[in-house]
Design a protein around this motif. Structure first.
Motif, short mmCIF file in Angstrom:
data_model
loop_
_atom_site.label_atom_id
_atom_site.label_comp_id
_atom_site.label_asym_id
_atom_site.label_seq_id
_atom_site.Cartn_x
_atom_site.Cartn_y
_atom_site.Cartn_z
N GLY A 27 0.66 -0.77 0.06
CA GLY A 27 -0.15 0.16 0.31
C GLY A 27 0.96 1.20 -0.06
N VAL A 31 -2.35 3.57 -1.39
CA VAL A 31 -2.58 3.97 -0.33
C VAL A 31 -1.87 5.62 0.02
CG1 VAL A 31 -2.98 4.24 2.45
CG2 VAL A 31 -3.40 2.07 0.87
N VAL A 32 -0.72 5.75 -0.66
CA VAL A 32 -0.45 6.71 -0.09
C VAL A 32 -0.81 8.01 -1.27
CG1 VAL A 32 1.95 7.80 -0.26
CG2 VAL A 32 2.01 5.98 0.55
N ARG A 35 -4.05 8.99 -0.02
CA ARG A 35 -3.00 10.16 1.16
C ARG A 35 -3.39 11.38 0.58
NH1 ARG A 35 -5.64 7.32 4.67
NH2 ARG A 35 -6.28 8.42 5.55
N THR A 36 -2.37 11.77 -0.13
CA THR A 36 -1.99 12.59 -0.66
C THR A 36 -3.05 13.57 -1.84
OG1 THR A 36 -0.71 12.12 -2.11
CG2 THR A 36 0.25 12.27 -0.66
N ASP B 42 -0.32 12.50 7.77
CA ASP B 42 -0.90 12.00 7.52
C ASP B 42 -0.31 11.56 6.10
OD1 ASP B 42 -2.68 10.18 7.50
OD2 ASP B 42 -4.16 11.67 6.63
N ASP B 43 0.79 11.23 5.67
CA ASP B 43 0.96 11.22 3.77
C ASP B 43 2.80 10.59 3.57
OD1 ASP B 43 0.78 12.13 1.43
OD2 ASP B 43 2.20 14.56 1.33
#
Ligand code: FAD
Ligand code: FES
Ligand code: FES
Lengths: 301, 163
Positions: A27, A31-32, A35-36, B42-43
């Motif tokens: 991930g 996932v990153v 998130r970004t 959060d990154d």
């Protein structure tokens, strides 16, 4: 809201992927990116990182079969990878930070298809094949033909990468991967280069391969590396020629991190250093993995 | 579709019914109430959210909580042993390796994993071990020095100050 399944067998994973589920391994890209805000999390996910079928590092008669969910941390510590496919260990050891390497997988790196991916150039110079499987069957694609553009591969959406198959390298052959980076961690390659050098019994170069990171929409191989290097000693003229061949192959972009001119120049420097490190290793010079850390930032000396 | 499962954190199984798209960090802080793990970026850049999963450091902001099902999660709250600070925690306090403290839980998690693998790391190995953790206050010097002190990370000792 996301639908999430943890596959308990490869068959189950393949069936879900055929239904449109997106595979997730570590991930660290998928996932990153969510998130970004670069790409939303896919609506249906199947977690594949626990599958035993994808976790092996197995010697075969032809070479080494590395399961798709093998992490960078495992690769960089696996002795057979360090000994025989050193450029790949160099690359995995540079990915992110210890935590990125603990969860990030080689299959995820290959399928994410970033032009700056670190394992790509090593896989190309080692003549690796990407092993793809779907409910329709299995096929292999040479790494050199696998990436189609930034974030794109020739794999079909229902195909899982199950393994990387790296053939045994000839006696007298060694490899290395070097990248230019501005920081020693949490960084992606500004540019990078992998090299494989094959020596005959008398220590003369009889074959070579060089591939480049982050200077084109995909990983690219340098044309005619063997012709440039075969039969020559690694004197300054030879090294200038291989650097020039690499710079000629580069079609880089300018962005916040580097201009196209700077990238084109530096990828030549990286190619030269990768060739020097691979040659050093082929002649028994103990250059530790990764080259970047053992000899200084971005340097092979 | 929500997902219902038990998440093992610091040896306790927490029953959860959550959107499986949620990060482990948001579940640890928002559902379970363990706020020692920090949200910096959060990154996946800063390491403030670092936890151990089966003993390995992982950025919890960028791992789905559902990916941790069936695994053993250790947060900073699980590092302290009763009223005893771990050697690493006490060492950081003693040597001035803590200023605002925001990065500290993540630093301690990474250091704990490093010492478990390598009980006697060189300063350079400490730098690599902590390379996924940003600190905006200390300039890192005191942190590296604290962890390079002989004996740090090898035995527990009584807490000298409250946690
Ligand atoms: C802080 C940070 C630093 C990083 N540094 C680097 C770096 O230095 N060098 C570098 O190259 N990368 C770097 N990365 C990117 C990333 O960590 C790597 O690309 C990693 O190998 C991805 O693996 P993963 O298992 O986490 O992939 P995931 O995020 O799980 O998946 C990535 C993509 O591949 C697909 N996928 C995954 N596995 C398979 C499979 N077996 N078959 C088919 N499709 C699959 C997914 O659907 C997704 O599209 C970094 C990332 C972060 C967050
Ligand atoms: S909050 Fe996870 S890395 Fe910053
Ligand atoms: S002590 Fe403030 S960020 Fe590290």
């Amino acid at each position: 809201m996301t639908e999430f399944e943890i596959a308990s067998s490869l068959e189950e994973a393949l069936a879900l992927v055929a239904e449109g589920y997106r595979p997730i391994a570590g991930g660290t890209d998928l996932v990153v990116a969510a998130r970004t805000g670069r790409a939303p999390l896919p609506g249906r996910l199947v977690s594949i990182e626990r599958l035993d079928e994808l976790s092996g590092i197995e010697p075969t008669t032809e070479g080494l079969l590395i399961g798709a969910v093998v992490t960078h941390a495992r690769l960089m510590r696996t002795q057979s990878v360090i000994d025989d496919f050193t450029a790949l260990a160099d690359a995995s050891a540079l990915v992110g930070s210890p935590s990125t390497r603990n969860v990030g997988t080689i299959g995820g790196n290959v399928m994410n298809a970033s032009p700056a991916m670190d394992t790509g150039a090593p896989l190309v110079v080692l003549n690796a094949e990407i092993v793809l499987r779907s409910t329709r069957g299995e096929r292999r694609v040479a790494a050199a033909d696998f990436w189609a553009g930034p974030g794109r591969t020739v794999a079909e959406p229902d195909e899982l990468c199950v393994a990387l198959a790296i053939p045994n390298q000839p006696d007298g052959s060694a490899s290395a991967y070097v990248r230019l980076e501005y920081r020693r961690a949490m960084e992606i390659a500004v540019v990078g280069a992998a090299a494989r050098v094959d020596l005959d019994g008398r220590g003369r170069i009889i074959g070579a391969s060089v591939a480049l990171t982050a200077v084109a929409p995909t990983i690219v191989a340098v044309d005619g590396a063997t012709e440039v290097l075969a039969g020559r000693s690694l004197d300054p003229a030879t090294l200038t020629d291989i650097a020039d061949a690499a710079s000629r192959k580069a079609t880089p972009i300018s962005d916040l991190r580097a201009s196209d001119t700077y990238r084109r120049h530096c990828v030549g420097v990286m190619a030269r250093r990768a060739v020097e490190a691979a040659f050093g290793r082929a002649t028994g010079d103990p250059i530790a993995v990764p080259v970047n850390r053992s000899t200084g930032i971005g340097a092979a000396r | 579709m929500t997902r219902t499962f038990d998440l093992e954190v610091n040896g306790v199984a927490y029953p959860l019914t959550i959107d499986p798209g949620r990060s482990l960090l948001s579940v640890l802080r928002g559902e379970i109430g363990l706020t020692g793990t920090k949200e910096g970026c959060d990154d996946c850049e800063c390491g403030a959210c670092m936890v151990l999963i089966d003993g390995q450091p992982v950025n919890s902001c960028s791992l789905l909580a559902a990916q941790a099902e069936g695994r053993s999660v250790t947060t900073i709250e699980g590092i302290i042993d009763g009223d005893r600070l771990s050697e690493i925690q006490a060492g950081l306090l003693d040597e001035g390796g803590v200023q605002c403290g925001f990065c500290t839980p993540g630093m301690i998690i990474s250091a704990t994993a490093l010492f478990a693998r390598n009980p006697d790391p060189t300063p350079d190995e400490i730098r690599v071990g902590l390379s996924g953790n940003l600190c905006r206050c200390t300039g890192y010097g005191r942190i590296i020095e604290a962890l390079a002190v002989d004996g740090v990370g090898r035995a527990d000792r009584p807490a000298e100050s409250g946690s």
